[in-house]
Design a protein around this motif. Structure first.
Motif, PDB file in Angstrom:
ATOM      1  N   ASN A 178       4.043   0.171 -18.532  1.00 33.61           N
ATOM      2  CA  ASN A 178       2.646   0.089 -18.979  1.00 33.61           C
ATOM      3  C   ASN A 178       1.859   1.270 -18.432  1.00 33.61           C
ATOM      4  N   GLN A 179       1.280   2.062 -19.293  1.00 30.89           N
ATOM      5  CA  GLN A 179       0.456   3.174 -18.840  1.00 30.89           C
ATOM      6  C   GLN A 179      -0.886   2.631 -18.347  1.00 30.89           C
ATOM      7  N   ASN A 180      -1.179   2.857 -17.097  1.00 27.19           N
ATOM      8  CA  ASN A 180      -2.428   2.383 -16.515  1.00 27.19           C
ATOM      9  C   ASN A 180      -2.830   3.349 -15.414  1.00 27.19           C
ATOM     10  N   LYS A 181      -3.620   4.341 -15.773  1.00 24.52           N
ATOM     11  CA  LYS A 181      -4.001   5.400 -14.842  1.00 24.52           C
ATOM     12  C   LYS A 181      -4.838   4.872 -13.687  1.00 24.52           C
ATOM     13  N   VAL A 182      -5.670   3.860 -13.963  1.00 29.09           N
ATOM     14  CA  VAL A 182      -6.519   3.294 -12.909  1.00 29.09           C
ATOM     15  C   VAL A 182      -5.658   2.614 -11.846  1.00 29.09           C
ATOM     16  N   PHE A 183      -4.697   1.817 -12.297  1.00 29.10           N
ATOM     17  CA  PHE A 183      -3.813   1.123 -11.367  1.00 29.10           C
ATOM     18  C   PHE A 183      -2.956   2.126 -10.585  1.00 29.10           C
ATOM     19  N   ALA A 184      -2.467   3.163 -11.263  1.00 29.03           N
ATOM     20  CA  ALA A 184      -1.665   4.191 -10.597  1.00 29.03           C
ATOM     21  C   ALA A 184      -2.469   4.870  -9.488  1.00 29.03           C
ATOM     22  N   LYS A 185      -3.737   5.165  -9.774  1.00 29.36           N
ATOM     23  CA  LYS A 185      -4.593   5.802  -8.769  1.00 29.36           C
ATOM     24  C   LYS A 185      -4.797   4.884  -7.562  1.00 29.36           C
ATOM     25  N   ARG A 186      -4.931   3.592  -7.830  1.00 29.78           N
ATOM     26  CA  ARG A 186      -5.109   2.646  -6.730  1.00 29.78           C
ATOM     27  C   ARG A 186      -3.852   2.570  -5.866  1.00 29.78           C
ATOM     28  N   CYS A 187      -2.701   2.722  -6.491  1.00 31.51           N
ATOM     29  CA  CYS A 187      -1.444   2.752  -5.734  1.00 31.51           C
ATOM     30  C   CYS A 187      -1.376   3.990  -4.846  1.00 31.51           C
ATOM     31  N   ARG A 188      -1.784   5.125  -5.400  1.00 29.13           N
ATOM     32  CA  ARG A 188      -1.776   6.362  -4.602  1.00 29.13           C
ATOM     33  C   ARG A 188      -2.752   6.259  -3.430  1.00 29.13           C
ATOM     34  N   ASN A 189      -3.912   5.690  -3.683  1.00 26.62           N
ATOM     35  CA  ASN A 189      -4.903   5.529  -2.625  1.00 26.62           C
ATOM     36  C   ASN A 189      -4.419   4.574  -1.537  1.00 26.62           C
ATOM     37  N   ALA A 190      -3.648   3.568  -1.938  1.00 30.67           N
ATOM     38  CA  ALA A 190      -3.102   2.629  -0.954  1.00 30.67           C
ATOM     39  C   ALA A 190      -2.207   3.355   0.044  1.00 30.67           C
ATOM     40  N   ILE A 191      -1.428   4.320  -0.456  1.00 30.03           N
ATOM     41  CA  ILE A 191      -0.559   5.108   0.423  1.00 30.03           C
ATOM     42  C   ILE A 191      -1.388   6.042   1.299  1.00 30.03           C
ATOM     43  N   LEU A 192      -2.396   6.653   0.718  1.00 28.63           N
ATOM     44  CA  LEU A 192      -3.231   7.610   1.448  1.00 28.63           C
ATOM     45  C   LEU A 192      -3.992   6.947   2.588  1.00 28.63           C
ATOM     46  N   LYS A 193      -4.576   5.791   2.320  1.00 28.43           N
ATOM     47  CA  LYS A 193      -5.525   5.194   3.259  1.00 28.43           C
ATOM     48  C   LYS A 193      -4.885   4.315   4.319  1.00 28.43           C
ATOM     49  N   LYS A 194      -3.645   3.912   4.102  1.00 25.20           N
ATOM     50  CA  LYS A 194      -3.043   2.935   5.006  1.00 25.20           C
ATOM     51  C   LYS A 194      -2.256   3.579   6.133  1.00 25.20           C
ATOM     52  N   SER A 195      -2.427   3.072   7.336  1.00 27.40           N
ATOM     53  CA  SER A 195      -1.555   3.348   8.469  1.00 27.40           C
ATOM     54  C   SER A 195      -0.866   2.038   8.812  1.00 27.40           C
ATOM     55  N   GLY A 196       0.459   2.047   8.856  1.00 33.14           N
ATOM     56  CA  GLY A 196       1.198   0.803   8.944  1.00 33.14           C
ATOM     57  C   GLY A 196       1.735   0.444   7.564  1.00 33.14           C
ATOM     58  N   ARG A 197       2.111  -0.811   7.396  1.00 42.32           N
ATOM     59  CA  ARG A 197       2.741  -1.199   6.129  1.00 42.32           C
ATOM     60  C   ARG A 197       1.755  -1.157   4.964  1.00 42.32           C
ATOM     61  N   VAL A 198       2.158  -0.510   3.894  1.00 36.88           N
ATOM     62  CA  VAL A 198       1.330  -0.378   2.697  1.00 36.88           C
ATOM     63  C   VAL A 198       1.474  -1.632   1.845  1.00 36.88           C
ATOM     64  N   LEU A 199       0.331  -2.202   1.474  1.00 32.29           N
ATOM     65  CA  LEU A 199       0.307  -3.307   0.521  1.00 32.29           C
ATOM     66  C   LEU A 199      -0.304  -2.789  -0.771  1.00 32.29           C
ATOM     67  N   PHE A 200       0.500  -2.679  -1.805  1.00 30.49           N
ATOM     68  CA  PHE A 200       0.018  -2.166  -3.077  1.00 30.49           C
ATOM     69  C   PHE A 200      -0.874  -3.189  -3.773  1.00 30.49           C
ATOM     70  N   PRO A 201      -1.731  -2.719  -4.699  1.00 25.69           N
ATOM     71  CA  PRO A 201      -2.526  -3.656  -5.488  1.00 25.69           C
ATOM     72  C   PRO A 201      -1.618  -4.678  -6.163  1.00 25.69           C
ATOM     73  N   GLU A 202      -2.090  -5.915  -6.195  1.00 25.94           N
ATOM     74  CA  GLU A 202      -1.295  -6.994  -6.763  1.00 25.94           C
ATOM     75  C   GLU A 202      -1.383  -6.998  -8.283  1.00 25.94           C
ATOM     76  N   ILE A 203      -0.297  -7.333  -8.933  1.00 28.89           N
ATOM     77  CA  ILE A 203      -0.278  -7.495 -10.387  1.00 28.89           C
ATOM     78  C   ILE A 203      -0.297  -8.990 -10.675  1.00 28.89           C
ATOM     79  N   THR A 204      -1.368  -9.481 -11.305  1.00 32.51           N
ATOM     80  CA  THR A 204      -1.456 -10.896 -11.651  1.00 32.51           C
ATOM     81  C   THR A 204      -1.644 -11.038 -13.151  1.00 32.51           C
TER      82      THR A 204
END
Length: 217
Positions: A178-204
């Motif tokens: 599924n192409q979803n640029k907004v969700f992809a950006k949130r995943c990248r930001n999760a890696i950038l901002k987190k120190s410790g274990r990364v929790l990606f945005p949830e898909i519901t």
């Protein structure tokens, strides 16, 4: 040829055409098999280590929106160097058969970042990321905490992101389908901002896909 019947000549012409069609079908089959192999490589995030795991990480990062490469100048070797508009990252990967990921690779990441910073064209340190696939011989739902307590605490101190590769598989699989640029950006930001274990945005799922930030542990 002069003794061949006209009907036999026509059948030979049809046979040649069928053989040409079969050749084209075989080429199409090989292309499809290659595509299947490439697509299925993402599953190596779940059960592999070494180069197979590294390649799968590169595929997943590309899907999320990073430009990814290996780095090896004969003196230094990095499993992954990846960039996006959010920043620049240096990653190391480790798969373990029946144990959690410990602090060993964190030291390697720190050395890699320091070595990278010595380059003339690098003006600030990259973000460190450790990709871990622990207990890889076990089913996903039977695995314990992927990173040791010492690794978790040390990652926070060193501002290193820790990614459990089966978590990466979930978001990469979604974005592959599924192409979803907004969700992809949130995943990248999760890696950038987190120190410790990364929790990606949830898909519901409800009537449509709704994305909510996963609660931090």
């Amino acid at each position: 040829m002069k003794f061949k019947l006209d009907k036999e000549k026509l059948i030979n012409i049809e046979l040649i055409k069928v053989e040409e069609d079969l050749h084209q079908i075989q080429l199409k089959k090989e292309i499809l098999l290659d595509k299947i192999k490439e697509s299925s490589a993402l599953r190596n995030l779940l059960f592999e280590k070494g180069k197979l795991l590294e390649h799968a990480i590169h595929l997943a990062l590309n899907i999320i929106g990073f430009e990814v490469s290996y780095f090896d100048d004969g003196k230094s070797e990095f499993d992954a160097v990846f960039t996006s508009e959010e920043g620049r990252f240096i990653g190391e990967a480790e798969g373990r058969d029946n144990k959690p990921i410990n602090i060993d690779k964190l030291r390697q990441i720190a050395l890699n970042i320091h070595e990278d910073l010595r380059k003339e064209d690098v003006v600030e340190p990259a973000k460190g990321v450790l990709f871990g696939n622990p207990y890889r011989m076990l089913p996903i739902d039977e695995r314990n905490e992927p990173f040791t307590e010492k690794c978790l605490h040390s990652a926070i101190v060193s501002s290193t992101a820790l990614i459990f590769t089966p978590d990466l598989f979930i978001v990469a699989k979604y974005l592959h389908d599924n192409q979803n640029k907004v969700f992809a950006k949130r995943c990248r930001n999760a890696i950038l901002k987190k120190s410790g274990r990364v929790l990606f945005p949830e898909i519901t799922k409800s009537n449509s896909l709704i994305f909510t930030e996963a609660k931090e542990e």
